[in-house]
Design an enzyme around this catalytic site. Structure first.
Site, PDB file in Angstrom:
ATOM      1  CE  LYS A 134      10.873  89.834  91.010  1.00  0.00           C
ATOM      2  NZ  LYS A 134      12.224  89.258  92.030  1.00  0.00           N
TER       3      LYS A 134
ATOM      4  N   GLY B 295      10.134  91.951 100.996  1.00  0.00           N
ATOM      5  CA  GLY B 295      10.544  92.936 101.410  1.00  0.00           C
ATOM      6  C   GLY B 295       9.784  91.245 103.001  1.00  0.00           C
TER       7      GLY B 295
ATOM      8  CG  ASN C 169      16.753  85.358  97.009  1.00  0.00           C
ATOM      9  OD1 ASN C 169      16.722  85.262  96.233  1.00  0.00           O
ATOM     10  ND2 ASN C 169      17.645  84.124  97.728  1.00  0.00           N
ATOM     11  CB  THR C 170      17.359  88.519 101.065  1.00  0.00           C
ATOM     12  OG1 THR C 170      16.953  89.075 100.076  1.00  0.00           O
ATOM     13  CG2 THR C 170      18.412  88.993 102.738  1.00  0.00           C
TER      14      THR C 170
END
Length: 254
Positions: free
Chosen positions: A93, A182, A203-204
């Site tokens: 990535k 996002g 992820n977050t």
């Protein structure tokens, strides 16, 4: 299920491995979500050593190393080469950041790094914007997957430009597309899939949720719902009302 560079993965959810309260909770989140790919940064691996590497291997799913934090072509290419040696995969990535406030990609450096890595045998997943011209140049550089952002990394704002993402889908109907970054809520992930995207990377939103395991499961369900909705050919939105009950047989008074 999505196919990337000839490899079919088990789920359209791609999940990151950073910022969890503990390695054990991260592993539980992966199991709850059934994620198809785990993304890993080289720094994350380097900081945690063999224990983290073993934990990732025990997930039993493909690993997508990334070049998070790189700001130049040289940094990104070097990091990718180290990741290939460590993880034994040609997948990378590719992130080349231009602005530290928005973590916006440096699209010119991104295209150059993608070209160099593709020529070196890498299979590149570029983190990019939804710009049609940039995406076209990434494909010309050898990429067979595109990963446009929904919003800045970690912002949780959802899809800032649904029009642009929809246009990208229409312009490249045969290219695997992944919304990357996002996503904050399951509804954001569902919206991406409703647009016809092949996968979502996040992820977050999971790692920093109050209950990462429950959020991981919610994201997986939302992605499945969005994918089913897209396949069901939803109705077009319209400005005026349309009665859902037929008027035939209605009582006539007076």
């Amino acid at each position: 299920m999505p196919v990337f560079y000839g490899t079919e993965v088990a789920s359209p959810l791609m999940l990151g491995t950073a910022q969890y309260p503990s390695p054990a909770i991260m592993a539980q989140a992966f199991r709850a979500s059934g994620a198809g790919i785990a993304t890993v940064s080289l720094r994350r691996e380097g900081g945690a050593g063999q224990d983290f590497h073993r934990l990732i291997k025990e997930l039993g799913i493909p690993v997508l190393p990334n070049t998070a934090g790189c700001h130049s072509v040289r940094e990104a290419v070097t990091t990718a080469q180290m990741a290939r040696e460590l993880f034994g995969t040609p997948w990378i990535k590719l992130e080349v950041i231009r602005d530290d406030d928005t973590l916006c990609p440096d699209v010119m450096a991104l295209v150059e790094a993608a070209r160099l890595l593709s020529e070196d045998g890498f299979q590149v997943f570029p983190y990019c914007t939804e710009d049609l011209s940039v995406c076209g140049r990434l494909l010309d550089a050898g990429c067979a997957v595109l990963m446009p952002w929904g919003a800045p990394i970690g912002s949780g704002r959802g899809l800032n430009n649904p029009y642009g993402l929809r246009s990208l889908r229409a312009h490249f109907p045969d290219v695997p597309l992944v919304v990357d970054a996002g996503i904050g809520l399951p509804s954001h992930a569902a919206q991406a899939m409703e647009l016809g995207y092949d996968a979502v990377l996040l992820n977050t939103a999971v790692a920093k949720a109050g209950d990462p395991v429950a959020m991981a499961r919610a994201m997986a369900l939302a992605i499945e719902a969005g994918q089913l909705a897209h396949g069901a050919n939803p109705i077009e939105a319209r400005d005026m009302a349309a009665p859902s009950t037929p008027l035939f047989g209605m009582a006539v008074l007076g």
